[in-house]
Design an enzyme around this catalytic site. Structure first.
Site, short mmCIF file in Angstrom:
data_model
loop_
_atom_site.label_atom_id
_atom_site.label_comp_id
_atom_site.label_asym_id
_atom_site.label_seq_id
_atom_site.Cartn_x
_atom_site.Cartn_y
_atom_site.Cartn_z
CD GLU A 8 43.26 44.49 54.59
OE1 GLU A 8 43.74 43.55 53.92
OE2 GLU A 8 44.31 44.74 55.59
N GLY A 68 44.23 37.83 46.34
CA GLY A 68 43.88 38.01 45.20
C GLY A 68 44.45 36.43 44.81
CB ILE A 80 45.35 41.71 39.73
CG1 ILE A 80 46.56 42.60 40.03
CG2 ILE A 80 44.93 41.29 38.78
CD1 ILE A 80 46.67 43.24 38.86
CG MET A 129 46.80 46.88 46.15
SD MET A 129 46.12 47.99 46.32
CE MET A 129 44.45 47.64 45.44
CD GLU A 130 48.66 46.80 50.95
OE1 GLU A 130 48.00 47.46 50.72
OE2 GLU A 130 48.26 45.85 51.07
CG ASP A 167 39.76 38.68 44.82
OD1 ASP A 167 40.35 38.93 43.67
OD2 ASP A 167 40.22 39.63 45.78
#
Length: 230
Positions: free
Chosen positions: A11, A77, A154, A174-175, A198
């Protein structure tokens, strides 16, 4: 000074490649790249995955580099049927979806004894990012909405629907919320930028490797162009 955080090497690697006058300092097992990016003084760092890594990283940026704003770039996601793989979500606000103190009378997602349910992103940063994104990524859509974070990847459609029903999230990762949380405590503006990799459902494992690179490409274009205009 602008702090730019990505959870994974992928990233931030292409962002680092464009930097000039770089010095690197390691702290808390993270490499902090300080230099210039398209005329903007920046510190670019890979935080590692998850909320704790991201929060530690953000606090180091504040304490050691005195950053006055933070941008978190990465992938997520989608939680909204209108948001396709490759599209960009800019955070209006963020919250931690795995925080549950409802037994003590708090709304789901609110951290006990804090005065806010969610952490509101800087509107000026978001408006500028939206304008720039449309210029450099004309092939995709850019959305503004809530980013929900938790220490979970997820892939269960039932959990995805739970996130939509309870938080009206646009995407999940997640962050972002922990970076936002740390920025909020330090009273500095932030923006979470998420490229969709996704659909956060049972196709996630199949989609992820194929679409991750394209999603990161869009977010890198946005970051580079954004630095020119800050």
């Amino acid at each position: 000074m602008l702090g730019i955080i990505g959870a994974m090497d992928e990233e931030v690697a292409k962002v680092k490649e464009q930097m000039q006058d770089v010095t690197v300092v390691k702290k808390a097992s993270m490499d902090f790249y300080k230099g210039m990016l398209n005329g903007q003084p920046v510190v670019v760092v890979r935080s590692g995955i998850g909320k704790v890594n991201a929060a530690v990283c953000t606090q180091i940026l504040v304490d050691d580099y005195q950053v006055d704003k933070v941008i978190n770039t990465g992938i997520a996601g989608s939680l909204n049927a209108d948001i396709d793989i490759g599209d960009i979500v800019l955070s209006t606000d963020t919250l931690e979806h795995d925080m549950d103190a409802t037994n003590f009378g708090y709304p789901l997602g609110q951290i006990p004894r804090m005065d806010t349910l969610s952490f509101e992103a800087d509107s000026d940063l978001r408006m500028l990012a939206k304008k720039v994104c449309r210029q450099v990524n004309p092939d995709i859509e850019v959305f503004e909405g809530r980013v929900v974070s938790g220490d979970q990847f997820i892939s269960d459609p039932v959990k995805k629907q739970w996130l939509v029903d309870n938080f009206a999230g646009y995407c999940t990762e997640m962050e972002g919320a922990s970076i936002a949380h740390t920025a909020y405590l330090n009273k500095i503006p932030f923006l979470i930028i998420r490229a969709i990799s996704d659909k956060a459902d049972d196709s996630a494992s199949m989609d992820y490797p194929a679409f991750e690179a394209k999603a990161i490409e869009h977010s890198v274009k946005l970051i580079l162009a954004l630095c020119e205009q800050l």
